[in-house]
Design a protein around this motif. Structure first.
Motif, PDB file in Angstrom:
ATOM      1  N   LEU A  54      26.101  36.208  38.086  1.00  0.00           N
ATOM      2  CA  LEU A  54      27.218  36.927  38.714  1.00  0.00           C
ATOM      3  C   LEU A  54      27.861  36.106  39.829  1.00  0.00           C
ATOM      4  CD1 LEU A  54      25.755  40.568  38.901  1.00  0.00           C
ATOM      5  CD2 LEU A  54      27.487  39.669  37.325  1.00  0.00           C
ATOM      6  N   LEU A  55      27.028  35.425  40.626  1.00  0.00           N
ATOM      7  CA  LEU A  55      27.563  34.593  41.697  1.00  0.00           C
ATOM      8  C   LEU A  55      28.405  33.443  41.128  1.00  0.00           C
ATOM      9  CD1 LEU A  55      27.605  34.065  44.751  1.00  0.00           C
ATOM     10  CD2 LEU A  55      25.575  32.635  44.446  1.00  0.00           C
ATOM     11  N   ALA A  56      27.943  32.847  40.019  1.00  0.00           N
ATOM     12  CA  ALA A  56      28.719  31.785  39.378  1.00  0.00           C
ATOM     13  C   ALA A  56      30.046  32.313  38.847  1.00  0.00           C
ATOM     14  CB  ALA A  56      27.906  31.171  38.240  1.00  0.00           C
ATOM     15  N   ALA A  57      30.033  33.549  38.278  1.00  0.00           N
ATOM     16  CA  ALA A  57      31.274  34.153  37.785  1.00  0.00           C
ATOM     17  C   ALA A  57      32.256  34.406  38.924  1.00  0.00           C
ATOM     18  CB  ALA A  57      30.957  35.460  37.049  1.00  0.00           C
ATOM     19  N   VAL A  58      31.729  34.823  40.094  1.00  0.00           N
ATOM     20  CA  VAL A  58      32.602  35.041  41.257  1.00  0.00           C
ATOM     21  C   VAL A  58      33.262  33.732  41.694  1.00  0.00           C
ATOM     22  CG1 VAL A  58      32.608  35.666  43.707  1.00  0.00           C
ATOM     23  CG2 VAL A  58      31.356  37.081  42.059  1.00  0.00           C
ATOM     24  N   PHE A  59      32.484  32.659  41.725  1.00  0.00           N
ATOM     25  CA  PHE A  59      33.051  31.356  42.115  1.00  0.00           C
ATOM     26  C   PHE A  59      34.116  30.888  41.115  1.00  0.00           C
ATOM     27  CE2 PHE A  59      29.129  30.716  44.741  1.00  0.00           C
ATOM     28  CZ  PHE A  59      29.792  30.538  45.950  1.00  0.00           C
ATOM     29  N   ILE A  60      33.886  31.146  39.829  1.00  0.00           N
ATOM     30  CA  ILE A  60      34.887  30.778  38.824  1.00  0.00           C
ATOM     31  C   ILE A  60      36.170  31.566  39.043  1.00  0.00           C
ATOM     32  CG2 ILE A  60      35.423  30.860  36.363  1.00  0.00           C
ATOM     33  CD1 ILE A  60      32.476  30.300  35.808  1.00  0.00           C
ATOM     34  N   LEU A  93      41.925  31.725  41.101  1.00  0.00           N
ATOM     35  CA  LEU A  93      42.922  32.245  42.037  1.00  0.00           C
ATOM     36  C   LEU A  93      43.468  31.148  42.946  1.00  0.00           C
ATOM     37  CD1 LEU A  93      41.214  35.626  43.076  1.00  0.00           C
ATOM     38  CD2 LEU A  93      43.130  35.299  41.503  1.00  0.00           C
ATOM     39  N   ILE A  94      42.630  30.185  43.303  1.00  0.00           N
ATOM     40  CA  ILE A  94      43.058  29.120  44.211  1.00  0.00           C
ATOM     41  C   ILE A  94      43.900  28.063  43.495  1.00  0.00           C
ATOM     42  CG2 ILE A  94      42.217  27.228  45.665  1.00  0.00           C
ATOM     43  CD1 ILE A  94      39.863  28.915  46.409  1.00  0.00           C
ATOM     44  N   LEU A  95      43.685  27.901  42.173  1.00  0.00           N
ATOM     45  CA  LEU A  95      44.318  26.823  41.419  1.00  0.00           C
ATOM     46  C   LEU A  95      45.840  26.761  41.571  1.00  0.00           C
ATOM     47  CD1 LEU A  95      43.738  24.486  39.508  1.00  0.00           C
ATOM     48  CD2 LEU A  95      43.997  26.078  37.589  1.00  0.00           C
ATOM     49  N   PRO A  96      46.584  27.893  41.522  1.00  0.00           N
ATOM     50  CA  PRO A  96      48.045  27.788  41.676  1.00  0.00           C
ATOM     51  C   PRO A  96      48.491  27.245  43.026  1.00  0.00           C
ATOM     52  CG  PRO A  96      47.436  29.895  40.705  1.00  0.00           C
ATOM     53  CD  PRO A  96      46.172  29.267  41.178  1.00  0.00           C
ATOM     54  N   TYR A  97      47.657  27.362  44.049  1.00  0.00           N
ATOM     55  CA  TYR A  97      48.035  26.893  45.382  1.00  0.00           C
ATOM     56  C   TYR A  97      47.714  25.410  45.600  1.00  0.00           C
ATOM     57  CZ  TYR A  97      48.355  31.892  46.343  1.00  0.00           C
ATOM     58  OH  TYR A  97      48.683  33.217  46.305  1.00  0.00           O
ATOM     59  N   VAL A  98      47.001  24.808  44.653  1.00  0.00           N
ATOM     60  CA  VAL A  98      46.627  23.403  44.825  1.00  0.00           C
ATOM     61  C   VAL A  98      47.828  22.492  44.614  1.00  0.00           C
ATOM     62  CG1 VAL A  98      45.179  21.537  43.929  1.00  0.00           C
ATOM     63  CG2 VAL A  98      44.246  23.852  44.172  1.00  0.00           C
TER      64      VAL A  98
END
Length: 585
Positions: A290-296, A301-306
């Motif tokens: 579950l923690l790995a899924a949260v990080f994914i 969500l962050i990718l468009p701002y990169v």
């Protein structure tokens, strides 16, 4: 013949004292002057002669420049008092790039050896594993030679990329041999057994790495040209390291430890906490997943701002300013604006400028594509910064861009250093290009103007231009063939007489202090109001131009672009390089 003889007899009977000689100065103004310049070149504000040297396609750029440097040494000796200044040198970019990659690869190899010693804690084992690095690289050079690859920034980058992976197979084999040796096996048996136990694993691991890189070989276009050599180099280095790890590492281990009765008690660096952490993770599998899924999810969500762009931004110590005034602008006026621009550039740069090279007017080069569209209304200013100002290059370019926007009636485009790599990648052109396809040139003109107006509202976009622009103003002489035939005049004859009347005629050469200079005979300049009344000769008769032709003013077409046989109009613009490309529009 009788008339000519009578005229000669009458001239002989005339007393010499009554003859009046007619000198050239009585009918013309004679002066010694330079020809009207076709272009003007300056370096740091001083007039000079610009020389562009191009290499042939099959030759190496660095070697060609080295030969030129040797030739310039002899030329400087033969021409004392003359100063030769190198404005732009493509070999410098290549040398710097290869030198930086070479140094990076060496530093990476040294650090990998230090890390090996830190974890293995044995000098002998570290030396055995480190032996893989130089041998693998030399073997890679041999494979590159037979594959037709050269040492360039991509192949050396591939070696630097694979430097850390070259020792992976050797580490696995050495550790497994040493483990078997600790269980009581003899050195020879430990080498054979240890290598055979992990042979399949390291072969599959190496093949996996090679398979990841090999598909890049089949890329087309700029990406294929850029990464193909790097993919081959990584694949060659990995195969070479695998062969060396399987065949040579056991032999070196046996040679080092065969005469030792007892293995050193030094133990490799171990992490006792890792087993405890791994045990806890295995006991909480659901929470970890579950923690790995949260990080994914957070990553998505962050990718468009990169932000994304074609190639990463880098500082450059060279850039150019392309200046364009209205069509029909004379060379003298263009030179005056360039002088003002040079003053602005020097004021902005101060002591950070190394060379400011200006070329006003068309280039003599027939190789450059830009030379086709150069005229007296165009100019180029090349600026080279000092090495200490490299970190400020982007800020300097933006500052100069703000200053040049204040120049009236001038389009100024700033181009970064145009190296061969950038030309291959297409990054030497405008970063933003919009194409409009259609048949009607009028509709294309309207649409491109609308797009230009829409783009001009974006704050990070500037230097917006369209390909559909008015050309230079001109005077069209439309010959009335019927009237011209009445006076026995041809189109070629009329054109030849007009050319001699407006541009002058070459009347030979004369020796001027050991140099042969042209003699040009020309009539006074004609204004537009007098142009229609220029007289043409047909035998003994003089005919005004308006009798055989009419004069119309027009604008010559600038350029027409096509793509796949379709007429297109383009809108080009520069962008703020401090932002990622997808953040600009």
């Amino acid at each position: 013949t009788t008339s000519a003889a009578a005229t000669a007899a009458a001239a002989a009977a005339t007393p010499f004292s009554s003859r009046v000689p007619v000198f050239l100065r009585d009918v013309a103004n004679v002066s010694f002057a330079n020809k009207k310049p076709e272009n003007i070149v300056r370096v740091n504000g001083k007039r000079c002669v610009g020389l562009s040297i191009y290499k042939e396609t099959s030759y190496n750029t660095v070697k060609a420049v080295e030969e030129l440097d040797k030739a310039f040494v002899k030329i400087r000796t033969a021409l004392p008092g003359y100063v030769f200044t190198t404005v732009q040198n493509q070999a410098s970019f290549i040398r710097n790039a290869i030198g930086e990659l070479r140094d990076t690869a060496l530093i990476g190899a040294i650090f990998s050896i230090l890390v090996l010693f830190l974890f293995l804690r044995r000098i002998g084992l570290t030396l055995i594993v480190s032996f893989v690095l130089p041998v693998s690289i030399i073997a890679t050079f041999a494979l590159m030679y037979f594959s037709g690859l050269t040492l360039n920034i991509m192949t050396i980058g591939g070696l630097a990329l694979g430097a850390g992976m070259l020792v992976d197979n050797a580490i696995v084999i050495v550790e497994n041999i040493f483990r078997n040796l600790e269980t009581g096996q003899k050195v020879r048996e430990a080498c054979i057994t240890g290598t055979s136990q992990v042979g399949g694993a390291i072969i599959s691991s190496t093949i996996t790495t090679v398979v990841v890189f090999l598909p890049i070989v089949y890329l087309h276009g700029a990406s294929g040209a850029l990464f193909k050599d790097q993919a081959w180099t990584v694949a060659f280095s990995q195969v070479a390291s695998l062969i060396i790890a399987i065949l040579i590492i056991p032999m070196l281990f046996h040679a080092l430890y065969a005469k030792r009765e007892k293995v050193d008690e030094t133990k490799a660096l171990r992490f006792s906490w890792y087993s405890t952490l791994l045990s806890r993770i295995l006991n909480n599998r659901i929470k970890v997943v579950l923690l790995a899924a949260v990080f994914i999810g957070i990553t998505v969500l962050i990718l468009p701002y990169v932000g994304s762009e074609y190639i990463p931004q880098s500082g450059t110590n060279e850039f150019s300013l392309d200046i364009k005034l209205k069509e029909g602008t004379q060379l003298e006026r263009t030179e005056g604006l360039v002088k003002n621009l040079e003053s602005m550039v020097n004021e902005v740069l101060g002591d950070r400028a190394d060379i400011v090279y200006s070329q006003v007017g068309p280039s003599e080069s027939s190789i450059s594509e830009k030379a086709v569209f150069q005229n007296e209304n165009t100019a180029t200013v090349k600026v080279r910064l000092k090495p200490s100002a490299l970190g400020e290059s982007e800020a300097i370019i933006n500052e100069i861009g703000d200053v040049t926007r204040t120049l009236p009636d001038a389009e100024v485009t700033i181009l970064r250093n145009e190296s061969a790599l950038e030309s291959t990648l297409g990054t030497d052109e405008s970063p933003l290009v919009v194409e409009v396809t259609g048949r009607d040139i009028g509709v294309l003109d309207t649409l491109t103007r609308e797009i230009k107006q829409h783009i001009s509202g974006m704050p990070a976009v500037f230097n917006i231009k369209t390909s559909i622009e008015e050309g230079a103003p001109e005077m069209d002489v439309i010959i009335d063939r019927y009237m011209a035939s009445m006076y026995t005049l041809t189109a070629d004859g009329i054109a030849s007489q007009l050319k001699d009347r407006l541009m002058g005629k070459n009347a030979g050469k004369f020796d001027n202090s050991g140099e042969m200079s042209d003699i040009t005979v020309r009539l006074p300049e004609v204004s537009l109001a007098e142009f229609n009344a220029i007289t043409l000769k047909s035998g003994e008769r003089e005919i005004p131009l308006y009798e055989v032709a009419r004069i119309e003013r027009s604008v010559s077409p600038k350029q027409l672009l096509r793509n796949n046989q379709n007429r297109i109009g383009t809108v080009t613009a520069d962008i703020d390089r401090t932002l990622a490309f997808d953040k600009v529009i």
